[in-house]
Scaffold this motif. Sequence first.
Motif, PDB file in Angstrom:
ATOM      1  N   THR A  67      19.763  37.038  36.937  1.00  0.00           N
ATOM      2  CA  THR A  67      19.071  38.323  37.025  1.00  0.00           C
ATOM      3  C   THR A  67      19.926  39.347  37.751  1.00  0.00           C
ATOM      4  O   THR A  67      20.029  40.510  37.333  1.00  0.00           O
ATOM      5  CB  THR A  67      17.718  38.163  37.729  1.00  0.00           C
ATOM      6  OG1 THR A  67      16.890  37.264  36.980  1.00  0.00           O
ATOM      7  CG2 THR A  67      17.001  39.499  37.857  1.00  0.00           C
TER       8      THR A  67
ATOM      9  N   ILE B  48      23.929  34.011  29.103  1.00  0.00           N
ATOM     10  CA  ILE B  48      22.580  33.642  29.524  1.00  0.00           C
ATOM     11  C   ILE B  48      21.957  32.618  28.581  1.00  0.00           C
ATOM     12  O   ILE B  48      22.421  32.412  27.459  1.00  0.00           O
ATOM     13  CB  ILE B  48      21.665  34.878  29.618  1.00  0.00           C
ATOM     14  CG1 ILE B  48      21.518  35.549  28.255  1.00  0.00           C
ATOM     15  CG2 ILE B  48      22.187  35.865  30.657  1.00  0.00           C
ATOM     16  CD1 ILE B  48      20.489  36.667  28.235  1.00  0.00           C
TER      17      ILE B  48
ATOM     18  N   GLN C 159      16.177  33.841  28.942  1.00  0.00           N
ATOM     19  CA  GLN C 159      16.444  35.079  29.680  1.00  0.00           C
ATOM     20  C   GLN C 159      16.698  36.277  28.768  1.00  0.00           C
ATOM     21  O   GLN C 159      16.874  37.400  29.250  1.00  0.00           O
ATOM     22  CB  GLN C 159      17.669  34.863  30.587  1.00  0.00           C
ATOM     23  CG  GLN C 159      17.443  33.772  31.620  1.00  0.00           C
ATOM     24  CD  GLN C 159      18.743  33.229  32.188  1.00  0.00           C
ATOM     25  OE1 GLN C 159      19.724  33.048  31.461  1.00  0.00           O
ATOM     26  NE2 GLN C 159      18.749  32.968  33.485  1.00  0.00           N
TER      27      GLN C 159
ATOM     28  N   GLN D 145      14.061  39.242  28.962  1.00  0.00           N
ATOM     29  CA  GLN D 145      14.242  39.990  30.199  1.00  0.00           C
ATOM     30  C   GLN D 145      15.472  40.890  30.126  1.00  0.00           C
ATOM     31  O   GLN D 145      15.435  42.056  30.547  1.00  0.00           O
ATOM     32  CB  GLN D 145      14.378  39.022  31.382  1.00  0.00           C
ATOM     33  CG  GLN D 145      14.596  39.707  32.720  1.00  0.00           C
ATOM     34  CD  GLN D 145      15.002  38.735  33.816  1.00  0.00           C
ATOM     35  OE1 GLN D 145      15.445  37.615  33.529  1.00  0.00           O
ATOM     36  NE2 GLN D 145      14.861  39.147  35.056  1.00  0.00           N
TER      37      GLN D 145
END
Length: 703
Positions: A404, A420, A424, A427
């Motif tokens: 993140t 990733i 993920q 996001q």
Amino acid sequence: MANLKVFELYCMLIVVFISGTYAEKYRVCVVDGKNDHKQSRQYCPRLDQEDSPVECVVATDRLDCLRRIHKGRADFGVFTPEDLVAAANSDVDILLTNEIRYFPDTKFEIEIVAVFSNSAGIRSKHDLPGKKYCHPGYGYEADWTRILANYFEASVVTPQCHSNLTITENRVKASSDFFGAACKAGPWTSDAALDFQLKSKYPNLCKLCGNPSTCSQNDKYWGRRGSLLCLTDGAGDISWARLEDVQQHFGFTPGTIPTNPEGYSLLCPDNTIMPLNSTNPCIWVVKPWPVIATQRKKAQKIQTIITSLVSTDEETWQSNLYDLINPINSVVKPINPIIGIQTYFHNSKGFLNANSFSGCHPPRTIRICTSSNIETAKCSWLRESAAVYGIEPDLDCLKADNKTHCMMALADNAADVVLIEPDQVHQAKRDFNLKTLFYETVHDSKKYLTSIILRKDLNINNLEDLHGVKACFPIYDGVAWNSVVYTLQKNKLIGCEVDKEMANFFGESCVPNSPKDSPESFRKLCQADDFTGEMGALRCLSSGAGDVAFVSKNSMINFLNDKYPSHHADTSFLKIACLKKNGSCHLSWAPLGQAMVRSSSSDMWVKDTYNVFLQLDALFGKDFKDPTSPFNLFGRYDGVPNVLFHDYTEKLRNIPTVKNTDLMDLPYANILAEEKICISESAILSGNFIVMMLAMVFSILIC
């Protein structure tokens, strides 16, 4: 000195004769080749026996061997000059004891010269602009790296740094502007579409080829002898070629059919010219031979053993070790005195300087964001490996606390690329405005297939039957969660208020990482971190807490095979449910991972960056060209799986499939693109929706 070495070997053999075993074993680091080329299987069983002073340590790649020697977990191995440059740049402390020469009296593996036709009017480098250039081409980088292939142009052509062009195109344009015509056959880049674009835009660099329209590896002027044929057929004025090939082509090597050397000369890097048959021809750049590299404190003893080896048909440890380090039966020549890397390269003209030609200022760098120490370590070695093989732009590695934070760094322009997991992706796109640069593509059996895992005693025949069951999810807003939401919305079982309606549809659940304001039922089944992630969701199910788990099919297979600790859970009553009428048992599929970049990235930057990773894939991926892999892009790093990239990755591509013919339905990327399907027919017919649409029409008319 020679007598001393013989005496040492004699003493060693006496010890063996008396004891039958060696007090100390020297560990040779072995790297297996592709497919069935398993040297460890062939030679190591004999070496590992008690009467041998040597035993095997098997590594994933040659740079893994360097790290093992540096850390004292291996004692010696075989390395290329490119490996040694990476070692020197990474402060690996080793000594070189022996060269492995194909030809015992040839000082270097490769020596490259510039041969020109006397009729071309070339007297110095200043006469080269506008001349016709014969280049060996690209596509055999195992021993002809791009650094060697491009060395002549880097030496004589003024670089260009147009900010609106990729680094690759800047180099191509500079050569196109400098030479009147050329034949540079083979792939200019690893991206086939970009390669076609460049060749269409700069056709004069293919003009001299036998087939200028394709300019491919099938061209008659492609390859080591191709550039010389281009010259002596009269197509070009100057050729970049290996000295060995020049000597054979012009009949200076006994037993060869000569081309008349009259009318040709050598252009020297000091701006002079030299007769073609000179006894000491002028060389532009060399590549040294492969070597045996060892731990410093054991170098002398290992050199004594290596120098004494001979190849025989007998099944002895000596013969097995000789064939292991020298599979093509070359000459293993001692380096006297034993030396370090820098000393070895001191007389290797041009080799260390090949990367030092001036580039664009400020330099272009691709900043990869890592989220752990081991990711950063692998990234650092990847950076060194890329530089050694002439891959541009340069790589840099920046560490953050987690993925993140990496995404935040990309959004703030503090990093450029992050790798990733599928969970993920949503996001990354929604919260940080990132887009996919490439996917890690895998075969169907290794894809993330979102599956419904049930207790065998649960009578579930369709999606409606899932109403009220206790559900276990790996993570909130991940692949499984979003795929279930999509499927239920598509079947009109839930509406737009996702959290509220998912809580109403399922019974008590475990949805790790769900927002604090989400329904309390999402946390009812969770037991701290024990039920987090794929394996956690399966533990949630198999422990009896839940009735259904939504996870990847491969996670289920690994769980049942006990590859992960199951905390004594009972897995005998689990099954994969197939609730779809069309026969597809998965709710979605996704590649194992992908690289994300800023959505605002320019097309030029994306091309540059994507091309870099395609080159890394070609050199260090599953289809590497060397006999052994210099660096393993997709495989364990220091014994740890799935570092940066996944072990099962087959290729990097800008589409999520291994091949364009992949027709598996329900790709996860499409699900994310259809987030608004929750607008149901009832909502469309509702008064609120009609009022909203009328308001929109009215506002448009006013404008």
